[in-house]
Design a protein around this motif. Sequence first.
Motif, PDB file in Angstrom:
ATOM      1  N   ARG A 184     -15.645  -7.761  70.097  1.00 14.17           N
ATOM      2  CA  ARG A 184     -15.414  -9.264  69.395  1.00 14.17           C
ATOM      3  C   ARG A 184     -16.255  -9.979  70.169  1.00 14.17           C
ATOM      4  O   ARG A 184     -16.900 -11.085  69.252  1.00 14.17           O
ATOM      5  N   GLN A 198     -14.169 -12.265  56.590  1.00 11.55           N
ATOM      6  CA  GLN A 198     -13.066 -11.547  55.970  1.00 11.55           C
ATOM      7  C   GLN A 198     -13.418  -9.978  55.936  1.00 11.55           C
ATOM      8  O   GLN A 198     -12.482  -9.260  55.790  1.00 11.55           O
ATOM      9  N   THR A 199     -14.695  -9.559  55.957  1.00  9.00           N
ATOM     10  CA  THR A 199     -15.124  -8.321  56.088  1.00  9.00           C
ATOM     11  C   THR A 199     -14.977  -7.658  57.461  1.00  9.00           C
ATOM     12  O   THR A 199     -15.408  -6.472  57.832  1.00  9.00           O
ATOM     13  N   LEU A 200     -14.831  -8.408  58.612  1.00  8.73           N
ATOM     14  CA  LEU A 200     -14.478  -7.950  60.001  1.00  8.73           C
ATOM     15  C   LEU A 200     -13.606  -6.866  60.061  1.00  8.73           C
ATOM     16  O   LEU A 200     -12.574  -6.925  59.912  1.00  8.73           O
ATOM     17  N   SER A 214     -12.853 -16.223  46.258  1.00  9.94           N
ATOM     18  CA  SER A 214     -13.559 -15.109  46.485  1.00  9.94           C
ATOM     19  C   SER A 214     -14.127 -14.653  47.642  1.00  9.94           C
ATOM     20  O   SER A 214     -14.899 -15.630  48.120  1.00  9.94           O
ATOM     21  N   PHE A 215     -14.111 -13.506  48.399  1.00  7.09           N
ATOM     22  CA  PHE A 215     -13.445 -12.132  47.802  1.00  7.09           C
ATOM     23  C   PHE A 215     -12.610 -11.868  49.389  1.00  7.09           C
ATOM     24  O   PHE A 215     -12.740 -12.445  50.121  1.00  7.09           O
ATOM     25  N   GLY A 216     -11.958 -10.600  49.186  1.00  4.14           N
ATOM     26  CA  GLY A 216     -11.282  -9.990  50.507  1.00  4.14           C
ATOM     27  C   GLY A 216      -9.895  -9.692  49.841  1.00  4.14           C
ATOM     28  O   GLY A 216      -9.239  -9.134  50.816  1.00  4.14           O
ATOM     29  N   ASP A 241      -7.023 -11.445  50.354  1.00  5.61           N
ATOM     30  CA  ASP A 241      -6.226 -11.997  51.040  1.00  5.61           C
ATOM     31  C   ASP A 241      -5.730 -13.270  50.409  1.00  5.61           C
ATOM     32  O   ASP A 241      -6.067 -13.961  49.574  1.00  5.61           O
ATOM     33  N   LEU A 285     -11.641 -14.567  63.535  1.00  2.67           N
ATOM     34  CA  LEU A 285     -12.405 -14.604  64.748  1.00  2.67           C
ATOM     35  C   LEU A 285     -13.396 -15.774  64.425  1.00  2.67           C
ATOM     36  O   LEU A 285     -13.790 -16.657  65.622  1.00  2.67           O
ATOM     37  N   GLU A 330      -7.881 -15.378  48.335  1.00  2.55           N
ATOM     38  CA  GLU A 330      -9.582 -14.819  48.301  1.00  2.55           C
ATOM     39  C   GLU A 330      -9.248 -13.560  47.412  1.00  2.55           C
ATOM     40  O   GLU A 330      -8.939 -12.544  47.776  1.00  2.55           O
ATOM     41  N   GLN A 346     -13.861  -6.095  48.350  1.00  6.46           N
ATOM     42  CA  GLN A 346     -15.357  -6.188  48.619  1.00  6.46           C
ATOM     43  C   GLN A 346     -15.829  -5.102  48.059  1.00  6.46           C
ATOM     44  O   GLN A 346     -15.096  -4.085  47.764  1.00  6.46           O
ATOM     45  N   PHE A 358     -18.755 -11.158  44.810  1.00 10.64           N
ATOM     46  CA  PHE A 358     -18.340 -12.847  44.515  1.00 10.64           C
ATOM     47  C   PHE A 358     -17.993 -12.737  43.065  1.00 10.64           C
ATOM     48  O   PHE A 358     -17.394 -13.725  42.548  1.00 10.64           O
TER      49      PHE A 358
END
Lengths: 91, 388
Positions: A13, A30-32, B220-222, B224, B305, B335, B339, B347
Amino acid sequence: MPNYHVTIHGADREAMADLVRAHHVRVYGQTLTEEDTGYRVSGLADEDTIKQLQGAGYRVEQHEDVDEAAQDSLRHVGQGNRFLNQAGDLR
Amino acid sequence: MTYLNVDEVETAIALAAGPPNAGFTELITLPNQTWEGRTCHAIRVHHGAAARSGVYLLGGIHAREWGSPDILVNFVQLLTDAYRNGTGITQGGAAVSAEQVRAIVDTLDVVVFPQANPDGRHYSMTVDPMWRKNRRPADAGDPGCPSGGGNGPGVDINRNYDFLWDFPTTFSPSAPVATSADPCSEIYYGPGAFSEPETCNVGWLLDHYPSVGYFIDIHSFGEDILYNWGDDDDQVTDPAMNFSDPAYDGKRGIPDSTPGGDPDKYQEYIPADDRHTLITLGTMMRDAIQAAHGRPYTLKQSVGLYPTSGTSDDYAYSRSFLDSSKDTVLGYTIEWGPQRSSIPKSFHPDYPDMVPIIEEVTAGLLAFCLAAARRTLDAALADAHTNG
Protein backbone atom coordinates in the motif's frame (compact mmCIF):
# COMPACT_ATOMS: atom_id res chain seq x y z
CA MET A 1 1.88 12.52 -26.43
CA PRO A 2 -0.79 9.78 -26.19
CA ASN A 3 -2.35 8.96 -22.84
CA TYR A 4 -2.83 5.33 -22.04
CA HIS A 5 -5.07 3.40 -19.73
CA VAL A 6 -2.62 1.57 -17.50
CA THR A 7 -2.80 -1.03 -14.76
CA ILE A 8 -0.09 -0.39 -12.20
CA HIS A 9 1.10 -3.17 -9.91
CA GLY A 10 2.95 -2.30 -6.70
CA ALA A 11 4.40 -4.31 -3.83
CA ASP A 12 2.38 -2.80 -0.99
CA ARG A 13 0.00 0.00 0.00
CA GLU A 14 2.94 2.31 0.60
CA ALA A 15 3.95 1.91 -3.03
CA MET A 16 0.36 2.55 -4.13
CA ALA A 17 0.18 5.70 -2.00
CA ASP A 18 3.45 6.87 -3.59
CA LEU A 19 1.83 6.75 -7.00
CA VAL A 20 -0.05 9.89 -5.94
CA ARG A 21 2.37 11.38 -3.39
CA ALA A 22 5.63 10.97 -5.28
CA HIS A 23 4.81 10.23 -8.89
CA HIS A 24 1.65 12.36 -9.27
CA VAL A 25 -0.08 9.73 -11.39
CA ARG A 26 -3.81 10.04 -12.03
CA VAL A 27 -5.18 6.82 -10.55
CA TYR A 28 -8.76 5.68 -10.13
CA GLY A 29 -8.86 4.89 -6.44
CA GLN A 30 -12.00 2.80 -6.68
CA THR A 31 -10.05 0.23 -8.74
CA LEU A 32 -7.43 -0.40 -6.04
CA THR A 33 -7.35 -4.17 -5.57
CA GLU A 34 -5.27 -6.47 -3.41
CA GLU A 35 -3.70 -9.37 -5.30
CA ASP A 36 -1.42 -12.25 -4.37
CA THR A 37 1.79 -10.28 -4.75
CA GLY A 38 0.69 -6.79 -3.71
CA TYR A 39 -1.81 -4.36 -5.18
CA ARG A 40 -2.97 -3.04 -8.52
CA VAL A 41 -4.81 0.10 -9.60
CA SER A 42 -6.00 1.55 -12.90
CA GLY A 43 -4.94 4.97 -14.08
CA LEU A 44 -3.83 7.17 -16.95
CA ALA A 45 -0.23 7.72 -18.01
CA ASP A 46 1.82 8.80 -21.00
CA GLU A 47 4.90 6.94 -22.19
CA ASP A 48 7.32 9.04 -20.12
CA THR A 49 5.34 8.38 -16.96
CA ILE A 50 5.16 4.67 -17.72
CA LYS A 51 8.95 4.55 -18.04
CA GLN A 52 9.33 6.54 -14.83
CA LEU A 53 7.10 4.10 -12.96
CA GLN A 54 8.89 1.07 -14.34
CA GLY A 55 12.19 2.60 -13.28
CA ALA A 56 10.77 3.01 -9.79
CA GLY A 57 9.96 -0.71 -9.56
CA TYR A 58 6.30 -0.82 -10.57
CA ARG A 59 4.98 -3.29 -13.12
CA VAL A 60 2.86 -1.39 -15.64
CA GLU A 61 0.43 -2.93 -18.11
CA GLN A 62 -0.27 -0.55 -20.99
CA HIS A 63 -3.77 -0.77 -22.48
CA GLU A 64 -5.67 1.44 -24.92
CA ASP A 65 -4.82 4.97 -26.03
CA VAL A 66 -7.74 6.55 -24.19
CA ASP A 67 -8.22 9.47 -26.57
CA GLU A 68 -8.35 7.22 -29.59
CA ALA A 69 -10.64 4.70 -27.86
CA ALA A 70 -12.93 7.39 -26.49
CA GLN A 71 -13.74 8.77 -29.95
CA ASP A 72 -15.87 5.68 -30.59
CA SER A 73 -18.23 6.81 -27.83
CA LEU A 74 -19.30 9.94 -29.74
CA ARG A 75 -21.64 7.85 -31.90
CA HIS A 76 -23.73 7.30 -28.76
CA VAL A 77 -24.50 11.02 -28.28
CA GLY A 78 -27.90 12.34 -29.33
CA GLN A 79 -28.06 14.79 -32.24
CA GLY A 80 -30.61 17.60 -32.47
CA ASN A 81 -33.29 17.62 -29.79
CA ARG A 82 -35.64 14.67 -29.51
CA PHE A 83 -38.02 16.63 -27.28
CA LEU A 84 -38.61 19.61 -29.58
CA ASN A 85 -42.06 18.44 -30.70
CA GLN A 86 -43.23 18.12 -27.09
CA ALA A 87 -41.50 21.39 -26.18
CA GLY A 88 -44.08 23.18 -28.32
CA ASP A 89 -46.45 22.55 -25.42
CA LEU A 90 -44.37 24.87 -23.24
CA ARG A 91 -44.98 27.90 -25.42
CA MET B 1 -31.30 5.33 -28.39
CA THR B 2 -28.49 7.68 -27.42
CA TYR B 3 -27.28 9.77 -24.49
CA LEU B 4 -29.11 13.06 -24.02
CA ASN B 5 -27.10 16.01 -25.27
CA VAL B 6 -26.91 19.27 -23.30
CA ASP B 7 -29.95 20.88 -24.95
CA GLU B 8 -32.02 17.74 -24.53
CA VAL B 9 -31.39 17.57 -20.78
CA GLU B 10 -32.55 21.16 -20.37
CA THR B 11 -35.65 20.59 -22.51
CA ALA B 12 -36.53 17.40 -20.67
CA ILE B 13 -36.45 19.16 -17.30
CA ALA B 14 -38.49 22.08 -18.61
CA LEU B 15 -41.07 19.64 -19.95
CA ALA B 16 -41.26 17.77 -16.65
CA ALA B 17 -42.06 21.09 -14.95
CA GLY B 18 -44.53 22.01 -17.70
CA PRO B 19 -48.32 22.50 -17.59
CA PRO B 20 -49.47 18.93 -16.88
CA ASN B 21 -47.25 18.82 -13.80
CA ALA B 22 -47.35 22.50 -12.83
CA GLY B 23 -49.36 21.80 -9.69
CA PHE B 24 -46.58 19.82 -8.09
CA THR B 25 -43.34 20.98 -9.73
CA GLU B 26 -41.19 24.09 -9.79
CA LEU B 27 -38.62 24.88 -12.51
CA ILE B 28 -35.65 26.51 -10.79
CA THR B 29 -33.32 28.83 -12.71
CA LEU B 30 -29.84 28.77 -11.18
CA PRO B 31 -28.33 32.25 -10.68
CA ASN B 32 -24.80 31.72 -11.98
CA GLN B 33 -24.12 31.41 -15.70
CA THR B 34 -21.34 29.02 -16.66
CA TRP B 35 -18.04 30.17 -18.18
CA GLU B 36 -19.51 29.67 -21.65
CA GLY B 37 -22.67 31.57 -20.78
CA ARG B 38 -25.10 28.73 -20.22
CA THR B 39 -27.98 28.99 -17.73
CA CYS B 40 -28.73 25.87 -15.71
CA HIS B 41 -32.04 24.62 -14.37
CA ALA B 42 -33.16 22.32 -11.61
CA ILE B 43 -36.62 21.01 -10.74
CA ARG B 44 -38.36 20.62 -7.41
CA VAL B 45 -41.10 18.02 -7.12
CA HIS B 46 -43.50 18.37 -4.17
CA HIS B 47 -47.24 18.67 -3.62
CA GLY B 48 -49.03 20.24 -0.73
CA ALA B 49 -47.99 22.20 2.34
CA ALA B 50 -44.33 23.06 2.96
CA ALA B 51 -42.25 19.91 3.06
CA ARG B 52 -40.62 18.93 6.34
CA SER B 53 -37.72 17.26 4.60
CA GLY B 54 -36.13 16.93 1.19
CA VAL B 55 -33.75 14.96 -0.99
CA TYR B 56 -31.34 16.77 -3.32
CA LEU B 57 -30.10 14.76 -6.32
CA LEU B 58 -27.15 16.14 -8.28
CA GLY B 59 -25.71 14.96 -11.61
CA GLY B 60 -23.41 15.92 -14.43
CA ILE B 61 -20.61 17.39 -12.32
CA HIS B 62 -17.96 15.38 -14.15
CA ALA B 63 -18.34 15.95 -17.86
CA ARG B 64 -17.37 12.50 -19.15
CA GLU B 65 -19.75 10.61 -16.87
CA TRP B 66 -22.48 10.98 -19.46
CA GLY B 67 -25.05 8.72 -17.85
CA SER B 68 -25.65 10.76 -14.69
CA PRO B 69 -27.94 13.41 -16.24
CA ASP B 70 -29.74 10.66 -18.15
CA ILE B 71 -30.38 8.82 -14.89
CA LEU B 72 -31.83 11.93 -13.25
CA VAL B 73 -33.97 12.84 -16.25
CA ASN B 74 -35.36 9.29 -16.23
CA PHE B 75 -36.01 9.58 -12.49
CA VAL B 76 -37.85 12.91 -12.87
CA GLN B 77 -39.90 11.77 -15.86
CA LEU B 78 -41.01 8.55 -14.15
CA LEU B 79 -41.77 10.24 -10.82
CA THR B 80 -43.81 13.08 -12.32
CA ASP B 81 -45.67 10.82 -14.77
CA ALA B 82 -46.51 8.32 -12.05
CA TYR B 83 -47.70 10.97 -9.59
CA ARG B 84 -49.85 12.69 -12.23
CA ASN B 85 -51.38 9.40 -13.43
CA GLY B 86 -51.68 7.71 -10.04
CA THR B 87 -49.51 4.75 -10.99
CA GLY B 88 -46.50 2.95 -9.62
CA ILE B 89 -43.00 2.69 -11.15
CA THR B 90 -41.18 -0.48 -12.17
CA GLN B 91 -37.48 -0.59 -13.05
CA GLY B 92 -36.37 -4.13 -13.86
CA GLY B 93 -37.15 -6.23 -10.79
CA ALA B 94 -37.65 -3.24 -8.48
CA ALA B 95 -40.96 -1.45 -8.04
CA VAL B 96 -42.66 1.25 -6.00
CA SER B 97 -46.45 1.39 -5.78
CA ALA B 98 -48.71 4.32 -6.62
CA GLU B 99 -49.24 4.84 -2.90
CA GLN B 100 -45.47 4.98 -2.37
CA VAL B 101 -45.03 7.49 -5.21
CA ARG B 102 -47.69 9.63 -3.53
CA ALA B 103 -45.89 9.36 -0.19
CA ILE B 104 -42.65 10.61 -1.77
CA VAL B 105 -44.16 13.60 -3.57
CA ASP B 106 -46.58 14.57 -0.78
CA THR B 107 -43.91 14.36 1.94
CA LEU B 108 -40.59 15.47 0.46
CA ASP B 109 -39.08 18.28 -1.54
CA VAL B 110 -37.32 16.29 -4.24
CA VAL B 111 -34.81 18.74 -5.73
CA VAL B 112 -33.08 17.46 -8.86
CA PHE B 113 -30.19 19.30 -10.56
CA PRO B 114 -29.32 16.92 -13.40
CA GLN B 115 -26.76 18.86 -15.42
CA ALA B 116 -24.53 21.04 -13.25
CA ASN B 117 -21.62 21.26 -15.73
CA PRO B 118 -23.18 21.75 -19.18
CA ASP B 119 -20.07 23.37 -20.69
CA GLY B 120 -17.95 20.37 -19.77
CA ARG B 121 -20.61 17.91 -20.96
CA HIS B 122 -20.89 19.66 -24.32
CA TYR B 123 -17.10 19.62 -24.75
CA SER B 124 -16.91 15.97 -23.74
CA MET B 125 -19.74 15.02 -26.11
CA THR B 126 -18.32 16.89 -29.11
CA VAL B 127 -14.51 17.18 -28.77
CA ASP B 128 -12.78 15.26 -25.94
CA PRO B 129 -14.87 12.41 -24.50
CA MET B 130 -12.41 12.03 -21.59
CA TRP B 131 -12.96 15.63 -20.41
CA ARG B 132 -13.85 15.77 -16.69
CA LYS B 133 -13.66 19.40 -15.52
CA ASN B 134 -15.57 22.60 -16.22
CA ARG B 135 -14.46 24.95 -19.01
CA ARG B 136 -12.83 27.70 -16.98
CA PRO B 137 -10.27 29.19 -19.35
CA ALA B 138 -6.59 29.26 -18.46
CA ASP B 139 -5.64 32.27 -16.36
CA ALA B 140 -2.93 34.62 -17.57
CA GLY B 141 0.38 33.16 -16.51
CA ASP B 142 -0.91 29.60 -16.22
CA PRO B 143 1.32 27.01 -17.84
CA GLY B 144 0.24 25.70 -21.19
CA CYS B 145 -1.42 22.36 -20.58
CA PRO B 146 -0.90 19.26 -22.70
CA SER B 147 -4.03 18.21 -24.57
CA GLY B 148 -5.88 14.91 -24.62
CA GLY B 149 -6.72 12.42 -21.90
CA GLY B 150 -8.86 15.00 -20.16
CA ASN B 151 -5.86 17.30 -19.69
CA GLY B 152 -6.16 21.06 -20.07
CA PRO B 153 -7.33 24.11 -18.15
CA GLY B 154 -10.51 23.99 -16.12
CA VAL B 155 -11.46 23.13 -12.55
CA ASP B 156 -12.63 19.84 -11.07
CA ILE B 157 -15.89 21.06 -9.55
CA ASN B 158 -15.86 18.16 -7.12
CA ARG B 159 -12.66 19.47 -5.53
CA ASN B 160 -13.86 23.09 -5.40
CA TYR B 161 -16.33 23.05 -2.47
CA ASP B 162 -15.52 24.68 0.82
CA PHE B 163 -14.70 21.55 2.77
CA LEU B 164 -11.00 21.30 3.64
CA TRP B 165 -10.51 22.95 0.23
CA ASP B 166 -7.00 24.18 1.07
CA PHE B 167 -5.60 20.65 1.16
CA PRO B 168 -1.90 21.65 1.25
CA THR B 169 -2.67 23.24 4.64
CA THR B 170 -5.40 21.04 6.04
CA PHE B 171 -4.00 17.61 5.12
CA SER B 172 -0.83 15.86 6.18
CA PRO B 173 2.06 16.35 3.76
CA SER B 174 2.23 12.52 3.70
CA ALA B 175 -1.41 12.10 2.69
CA PRO B 176 -1.95 10.68 -0.82
CA VAL B 177 -4.76 13.18 -1.46
CA ALA B 178 -6.70 12.78 -4.70
CA THR B 179 -6.67 16.53 -5.31
CA SER B 180 -4.19 18.70 -7.20
CA ALA B 181 -2.98 22.30 -7.21
CA ASP B 182 -1.79 21.90 -10.82
CA PRO B 183 -4.17 23.81 -13.14
CA CYS B 184 -3.58 21.22 -15.86
CA SER B 185 -4.53 18.27 -13.66
CA GLU B 186 -7.96 16.74 -14.10
CA ILE B 187 -8.40 16.96 -10.31
CA TYR B 188 -7.38 20.65 -10.05
CA TYR B 189 -9.08 22.29 -7.06
CA GLY B 190 -9.34 25.78 -8.56
CA PRO B 191 -8.05 29.19 -7.47
CA GLY B 192 -10.30 29.29 -4.40
CA ALA B 193 -13.16 27.46 -2.73
CA PHE B 194 -16.39 28.14 -4.64
CA SER B 195 -14.44 29.96 -7.35
CA GLU B 196 -16.57 28.32 -10.04
CA PRO B 197 -20.10 29.26 -11.12
CA GLU B 198 -21.07 25.59 -11.30
CA THR B 199 -19.99 24.99 -7.69
CA CYS B 200 -21.88 28.10 -6.58
CA ASN B 201 -25.06 26.83 -8.24
CA VAL B 202 -24.86 23.55 -6.33
CA GLY B 203 -24.39 25.46 -3.07
CA TRP B 204 -27.17 27.92 -3.92
CA LEU B 205 -29.72 25.11 -3.98
CA LEU B 206 -28.63 23.99 -0.50
CA ASP B 207 -29.05 27.58 0.72
CA HIS B 208 -32.47 28.08 -0.86
CA TYR B 209 -34.07 24.72 -0.03
CA PRO B 210 -33.41 24.31 3.70
CA SER B 211 -35.84 21.40 3.83
CA VAL B 212 -33.14 19.25 2.19
CA GLY B 213 -31.86 16.66 4.63
CA TYR B 214 -30.24 14.24 2.19
CA PHE B 215 -27.86 14.86 -0.70
CA ILE B 216 -26.82 12.37 -3.38
CA ASP B 217 -24.20 13.19 -6.05
CA ILE B 218 -24.28 10.83 -9.04
CA HIS B 219 -20.96 9.78 -10.61
CA SER B 220 -19.29 6.87 -12.40
CA PHE B 221 -17.76 4.29 -12.09
CA GLY B 222 -17.23 1.43 -9.61
CA GLU B 223 -20.70 0.25 -8.43
CA ASP B 224 -20.21 1.92 -5.05
CA ILE B 225 -22.43 3.91 -2.70
CA LEU B 226 -20.18 6.15 -0.61
CA TYR B 227 -21.14 8.07 2.54
CA ASN B 228 -19.40 10.73 4.70
CA TRP B 229 -16.55 11.36 5.30
CA GLY B 230 -14.01 11.31 2.47
CA ASP B 231 -11.01 12.93 4.16
CA ASP B 232 -10.22 10.42 6.90
CA ASP B 233 -11.64 7.54 8.92
CA ASP B 234 -14.94 8.16 10.71
CA GLN B 235 -15.02 8.22 14.51
CA VAL B 236 -18.05 8.65 16.79
CA THR B 237 -16.49 9.43 20.17
CA ASP B 238 -14.63 12.75 20.06
CA PRO B 239 -16.67 15.70 18.70
CA ALA B 240 -13.71 18.04 19.18
CA MET B 241 -11.61 16.18 16.62
CA ASN B 242 -13.15 17.52 13.44
CA PHE B 243 -12.52 19.30 10.16
CA SER B 244 -13.23 22.77 11.53
CA ASP B 245 -10.38 22.79 14.07
CA PRO B 246 -7.16 24.24 12.62
CA ALA B 247 -5.25 22.52 15.42
CA TYR B 248 -5.53 19.39 13.28
CA ASP B 249 -4.22 21.02 10.13
CA GLY B 250 -1.39 19.01 8.66
CA LYS B 251 -2.68 15.83 10.30
CA ARG B 252 -5.61 14.74 8.14
CA GLY B 253 -5.80 12.30 5.28
CA ILE B 254 -3.91 9.29 6.64
CA PRO B 255 -6.48 6.52 7.12
CA ASP B 256 -5.53 3.92 9.70
CA SER B 257 -5.15 1.29 6.96
CA THR B 258 -2.20 3.22 5.54
CA PRO B 259 1.05 1.29 6.04
CA GLY B 260 2.46 2.13 9.44
CA GLY B 261 -0.88 3.48 10.59
CA ASP B 262 -1.67 7.12 11.23
CA PRO B 263 1.06 8.77 13.30
CA ASP B 264 -1.25 11.64 14.28
CA LYS B 265 -4.28 9.41 15.01
CA TYR B 266 -6.63 11.87 13.31
CA GLN B 267 -10.14 10.69 12.50
CA GLU B 268 -13.17 12.70 11.43
CA TYR B 269 -16.06 13.01 13.89
CA ILE B 270 -19.49 11.84 12.83
CA PRO B 271 -22.37 11.52 15.32
CA ALA B 272 -23.31 7.86 15.77
CA ASP B 273 -26.96 8.56 14.87
CA ASP B 274 -25.95 10.15 11.58
CA ARG B 275 -23.68 7.26 10.70
CA HIS B 276 -26.45 4.81 11.56
CA THR B 277 -28.93 6.67 9.35
CA LEU B 278 -26.42 6.89 6.48
CA ILE B 279 -25.91 3.14 6.60
CA THR B 280 -29.60 2.30 7.05
CA LEU B 281 -30.83 4.40 4.12
CA GLY B 282 -27.79 3.51 2.02
CA THR B 283 -28.56 -0.16 2.51
CA MET B 284 -32.13 0.35 1.24
CA MET B 285 -30.76 2.11 -1.84
CA ARG B 286 -28.22 -0.65 -2.43
CA ASP B 287 -30.85 -3.39 -2.09
CA ALA B 288 -33.20 -1.69 -4.57
CA ILE B 289 -30.36 -1.32 -7.08
CA GLN B 290 -29.67 -5.04 -6.78
CA ALA B 291 -33.37 -5.87 -7.12
CA ALA B 292 -33.52 -4.05 -10.45
CA HIS B 293 -30.95 -6.06 -12.43
CA GLY B 294 -28.93 -8.02 -9.89
CA ARG B 295 -25.88 -5.77 -9.70
CA PRO B 296 -24.23 -5.86 -6.24
CA TYR B 297 -23.17 -2.32 -5.34
CA THR B 298 -20.96 -1.86 -2.28
CA LEU B 299 -21.99 0.54 0.51
CA LYS B 300 -18.98 2.00 2.33
CA GLN B 301 -17.45 5.11 3.82
CA SER B 302 -16.08 7.42 1.16
CA VAL B 303 -12.47 7.51 2.36
CA GLY B 304 -10.02 5.00 0.90
CA LEU B 305 -6.28 4.91 0.39
CA TYR B 306 -6.63 8.15 -1.58
CA PRO B 307 -8.62 10.63 0.56
CA THR B 308 -10.42 13.62 -0.96
CA SER B 309 -10.91 17.31 -0.24
CA GLY B 310 -13.45 19.84 -1.49
CA THR B 311 -16.14 17.32 -2.45
CA SER B 312 -19.87 17.95 -2.67
CA ASP B 313 -21.11 15.27 -0.27
CA ASP B 314 -18.74 16.29 2.53
CA TYR B 315 -19.48 19.99 1.96
CA ALA B 316 -23.24 19.34 2.19
CA TYR B 317 -22.81 17.42 5.43
CA SER B 318 -20.29 19.84 6.94
CA ARG B 319 -22.58 22.87 6.79
CA SER B 320 -24.57 22.10 9.93
CA PHE B 321 -21.37 21.59 11.94
CA LEU B 322 -20.32 25.16 11.16
CA ASP B 323 -23.76 26.80 11.49
CA SER B 324 -26.12 25.35 14.05
CA SER B 325 -29.07 27.13 12.41
CA LYS B 326 -28.74 24.74 9.48
CA ASP B 327 -30.25 21.26 9.56
CA THR B 328 -28.14 18.18 8.95
CA VAL B 329 -27.72 17.13 5.32
CA LEU B 330 -26.45 13.56 5.06
CA GLY B 331 -24.23 13.08 2.02
CA TYR B 332 -23.75 10.27 -0.46
CA THR B 333 -21.95 9.71 -3.74
CA ILE B 334 -23.07 6.97 -6.10
CA GLU B 335 -20.46 5.60 -8.50
CA TRP B 336 -22.64 3.80 -11.04
CA GLY B 337 -21.57 1.08 -13.43
CA PRO B 338 -18.77 -1.47 -13.35
CA GLN B 339 -15.20 -0.99 -14.49
CA ARG B 340 -14.92 -2.22 -18.07
CA SER B 341 -11.84 -3.26 -20.03
CA SER B 342 -11.86 0.20 -21.64
CA ILE B 343 -11.54 3.20 -19.31
CA PRO B 344 -13.55 5.54 -21.59
CA LYS B 345 -16.37 2.99 -21.69
CA SER B 346 -16.23 2.67 -17.91
CA PHE B 347 -17.12 6.36 -17.70
CA HIS B 348 -19.65 6.29 -20.55
CA PRO B 349 -20.67 2.80 -21.64
CA ASP B 350 -22.19 2.22 -25.06
CA TYR B 351 -25.77 3.40 -24.65
CA PRO B 352 -27.38 -0.08 -24.76
CA ASP B 353 -25.16 -0.98 -21.79
CA MET B 354 -26.24 2.24 -20.02
CA VAL B 355 -29.96 1.44 -20.12
CA PRO B 356 -29.97 -1.13 -17.27
CA ILE B 357 -27.73 1.19 -15.24
CA ILE B 358 -30.22 4.04 -15.67
CA GLU B 359 -32.95 1.71 -14.45
CA GLU B 360 -31.05 0.31 -11.47
CA VAL B 361 -29.90 3.70 -10.17
CA THR B 362 -33.40 5.13 -10.66
CA ALA B 363 -34.72 2.22 -8.61
CA GLY B 364 -32.17 2.96 -5.89
CA LEU B 365 -33.06 6.66 -5.78
CA LEU B 366 -36.78 5.90 -5.56
CA ALA B 367 -36.18 3.49 -2.69
CA PHE B 368 -34.03 6.07 -0.96
CA CYS B 369 -36.69 8.77 -1.34
CA LEU B 370 -39.34 6.41 -0.02
CA ALA B 371 -37.21 5.57 3.01
CA ALA B 372 -36.57 9.29 3.63
CA ALA B 373 -40.29 10.03 3.34
CA ARG B 374 -41.16 7.28 5.81
CA ARG B 375 -38.53 8.56 8.23
CA THR B 376 -40.03 12.05 7.94
CA LEU B 377 -43.57 10.80 8.48
CA ASP B 378 -42.46 8.77 11.51
CA ALA B 379 -40.78 11.85 12.98
CA ALA B 380 -43.93 13.90 12.40
CA LEU B 381 -46.05 11.27 14.15
CA ALA B 382 -43.63 11.20 17.08
CA ASP B 383 -43.78 15.00 17.32
CA ALA B 384 -47.56 14.94 17.26
CA HIS B 385 -47.61 12.32 19.99
CA THR B 386 -45.14 14.31 22.13
CA ASN B 387 -47.13 17.51 21.69
CA GLY B 388 -50.31 15.77 22.72
